[in-house]
Design a protein around this motif. Structure first.
Motif: not given
Length: 814
Positions: A320, A323, A325, A364
């Motif tokens: 996460i 990644q 947002g 995320f």
């Protein structure tokens, strides 16, 4: 009239319809759950038979229909049912999966049961506006795969790739790197049975420094390299202390041996096969199709499950953070039974990464959904981050109270209003497949009946059935090669003989060779083996029991001076011990020369007796107020039930005693109350009796006073007059006082009103005493007063059989 088919709405999950608790009927308004609401996470709680599994599978089906991938941790095996989807709903589709034992119980053939099941599923789907076409859309929308870490039944996962250096973004983020290291080390130590505090455990600190040192340099680690680094770390200081002072080499070697034994164990090779544990590859196929990745761990031991779940959560955290947002739901992490992984007080290795995900994953787009049938084992403070609660039927009043506490905390965290009494009333009326949905994004909670699942809810699948479902997929997936370098070099000195030749006086036995090793190269490793029947006695706790134990000490050249401190203890008899090896082509590792002398085993036998007495303890739990001690092997749940039953028994007995005492006090008062005249005549009687006694006393005293006064006046004169007068006055005063005391109110002469007052006071005191007893025996209070009782074996009863050399078969190294 047939139910109209459900109309798909993008971004909406069709989970059921509204339900009228009072009427006991399902309405026509579908629950259109907004997918993005799961970014604030969810909790599903319900006892066995509540329909919790069906609701959660329906949610995963809806996620797939909306193109949302999910990682599904499956400790029980129910989630594998997601592959049992049959768009044509034909009996022959169901036949391989119906339960033969159910057919036998119902007196049906498998064909008949399959036909009935197919008909039931078709009708059930139709009642909820679904059909085979929707099942086909579900199958087409997402890939579904079953992964079985540590087993070849499903798609294997090579979890040791978790020791590869993480991505640059993670290495450059101190918090992310620290979380990744902590979860990896905690999981690994849990696998070898070490409960390690990250701030206090030398094992945890040393391994964390080794991973940090390698990963910051971008260097990958495998198990063999990690074991070598423990004995010879690439640094000579830990913090400001030199390495030898912090963790001496001899003790580091013991840790190396624990991990080496794990690496050398026959079953560990399964952990090194398969594709790497990579979150992106679990969520999407190579072609970019979303996937429901079912991680089945039902076949693993508790320690192995904790190891895998902890590593997996660490990988998810790393994913996460790589990644961008988003406010939409990007992916789901679902755990079917979170019992033991997120408890309220204990801190297993899985708890910290789980809590971090609950706090940070929403930014995320990762939604976390946790399900359990054990509400008391959830950390509701941590779950205050959960925005949606799916609450089904609960088993006990205590479960309901804990759930209400969690709901209240979640509502407070979201700034939402919480009506506890209304929620409690709703929870008390829930039935099968009926759920209270409390979503902080909605104005008020909703009661629904969950829809019919498109997947056939067969129940947990066997390993053979999982293998059958994944057979085609496994044939297309290349296995990860395991080389000698991966496993580490072997220090085995092979002896090509049926079994070792030992000096007279030495006995040797052999453990059975597991079936999976029969057709592989096997090496027997030596160990010392002894049996003892231990007597545990604790008079204070009224405990007296005998327990057989087996003690196994692995042997090699370096362990010759370690004695029994590193032995394995088996409670009960060691199974699979034979007089001859059953792997005829096996080789044997070298037995250290010290243990080829019978006198060495005599000395070791004496040392084993000392070790047992000094180190071995039978740990029991005791509820002090009840004087109740748990039996060996009794589960936490069973002991809780025993406490509740004993508390109820003692509480009832004490309240009964109070009631009996009250009746004994009330009985004479009630009789007196029935016989007592009115208060006016009782008062008159008292006055008359008082006057009579007073006059009688004066009449008795007056002659004596007059006679003595006359005599004294005649013989002594005026000089004694005052004295006599005072003395007589004193006597008269005392007589009058005595008369007053004698005329005090007789208890038998109480008025009716006074008797009624005394009865009321006795009853009020009984209620006060009753409430005090109930509070003292409250199960929640008693559960907080459990202490550990450690019982040593009785030294005089420690009788150890002659030690033997035990040969244990394992997969040959190299």
């Amino acid at each position: 009239m047939a139910e109209p088919l459900y109309v798909e709405k993008p971004g909406k999950f069709y989970l059921g319809k509204d339900y009228d608790l009072q009427a006991g009927k399902t309405g026509n308004i579908p629950l259109q759950y907004d997918a993005k609401d799961l970014t604030t996470h969810g909790v599903c709680v319900g006892m066995t038979g509540s329909g919790k599994t069906g609701l959660c599978l329906a949610l995963l089906e809806e996620a797939a229909l909306n193109g949302i991938p999910a990682i599904c941790i499956d400790p029980k095996g129910d989630l594998t049912n997601l592959l049992l989807t049959f768009p044509q709903l034909r009996p022959q589709d169901f036949r391989p999966w119906v339960d033969p034992s159910e057919a036998t119980r119902r007196g049906l053939s498998l064909d008949d049961l399959a036909a009935r099941t197919a008909s039931m599923w078709k009708d059930g789907l139709a009642q909820w506006g679904q059909d085979g076409a929707r099942i086909q859309r579900f199958k087409d929308a997402a890939d579904i795969a079953i992964y079985t870490p540590g087993s070849s039944a499903g798609l294997p996962l090579s979890v040791l790739q978790s020791f590869a250096a993480p991505a640059t973004a993670v290495r450059n983020d101190p918090e992310a790197l620290g979380d990744r290291i902590a979860s990896s080390v905690s999981g690994l130590l849990a696998l070898v049975g070490i409960e390690a505090d990250p701030l206090r455990s030398r094992e945890h600190i040393l391994l964390s420094n080794l991973l940090d040192h390698a990963w910051r340099a971008g260097r990958d680690l495998d198990m063999a390299t990690l074991i070598r680094d423990i004995s010879h770390p690439p640094f000579d200081k830990v913090g400001v202390m030199d390495l030898e002072s912090f963790y001496p080499a001899k003790e580091r070697f013991a840790l190396s041996m624990s991990l080496n034994n794990l690496l050398a164990s026959p079953g560990f090779s399964a952990w090194m096969q398969g594709e790497p544990l990579n979150i992106q590859r679990l969520l999407y196929t190579e072609a970019g199709k979303p996937r429901l990745a079912i991680l089945s761990i039902a076949h693993l031991s508790d320690a192995e499950r904790m190891f895998f779940v902890t590593l997996l959560l660490g990988e998810v955290l790393a994913w996460i953070r790589a990644q961008s947002g988003t406010s939409s739901l990007r992916a789901l992490l679902y755990m079917d039974e979170v019992y033991g992984y997120f408890p309220p007080s204990a801190n297993p290795p899985s708890k910290v990464p789980m809590l971090t995900l609950l706090k940070q994953a929403r930014a995320f787009g990762l939604g976390v959904l946790l399900a359990t049938q054990n509400p008391v084992d959830l950390d509701y403070k941590g779950l205050s981050n959960a925005g949606t609660w799916f609450l089904g039927r609960l088993q006990t009043e205590r479960d309901k109270m804990r759930v209400l506490d969690g709901l209240e905390g979640a509502s407070a965290a979201a700034g939402a209003r919480f009506d506890r009494s209304r929620m409690e009333k709703i929870l008390s009326g829930l039935g099968k497949r009926v759920f209270l949905v409390n979503n902080v994004h909605e104005d008020q909670p909703t009661v629904i009946q969950s829809r019919w699942a498109m997947s056939y809810l067969r129940g947990p699948l066997t390993r053979d059935q999982i293998s059958q479902l994944m057979a085609d997929r496994k044939s297309q997936t290349p296995k990860a090669a395991v080389t000698a370098t991966d496993r580490g070099s072997s220090n085995v000195h092979a002896i090509p003989t049926d079994k070792p030749l030992l000096p007279p006086g030495l006995k040797q036995v052999f453990l059975s060779c597991k079936p999976e090793l029969k057709n592989t190269a096997v090496t027997y490793q030596p160990a010392l083996y002894g049996n003892a029947n231990l007597h545990f006695v604790d008079t204070a706790n009224k405990f007296d029991a005998w327990q057989p134990h087996a003690f196994i000490l692995p042997l090699n050249d370096e362990s010759a001076d370690d004695n029994w401190s590193g032995c394995e203890v088996v409670v009960g008899e060691l199974s699979g011990v034979n007089g001859e090896p059953d792997c005829p082509t096996a080789q044997f590792a070298e037995l250290p020369s010290r243990f080829r002398q019978p006198k060495a085993l005599i000395q070791m036998r004496s040392e084993l007796k000392d070790y047992i007495y000094q180190s071995l303890r039978l740990e029991l739990r005791k509820c002090l107020p009840l004087n109740l001690t748990a039996q060996p092997g009794q589960s936490d749940e069973d002991f809780r039930h025993a406490i509740e039953q004993e508390a109820a028994r003692q509480s009832t007995a004490e309240i009964t005693r109070l009631g009996t005492a009250l009746e004994e006090k009330l009985r004479p008062l009630e009789i007196q109350k029935q016989q007592q005249p009115s208060g006016f005549w009782v008062g008159c009687k008292r006055v008359i009796k008082l006057i009579g006694r007073f006059l009688l006393r004066i009449a008795l005293l007056l002659p004596e006073i007059l006679l003595r006064m006359a005599d004294l006046y005649l013989n002594k004169g005026r000089r004694y007059r005052k004295v006599l007068t005072q003395r007589q006055l004193d006597q008269a005063g005392r007589a009058l006082s005595q008369s007053g005391r004698e005329t005090a109110r007789d208890p038998k002469e109480l008025t009716r009103g006074e008797i009624e007052t005394e009865i009321a006071e006795l009853r009020a005191q009984f209620e006060v005493d009753k409430k005090a007893v109930e509070a003292r025996y409250n199960p929640d209070q008693l559960l907080r007063q459990i202490e550990k009782v450690s019982i040593p074996p009785r030294k005089s009863d420690i009788d150890i059989n002659d030690l033997q050399i035990l040969w244990r078969p394992g997969k040959a190294k190299g």
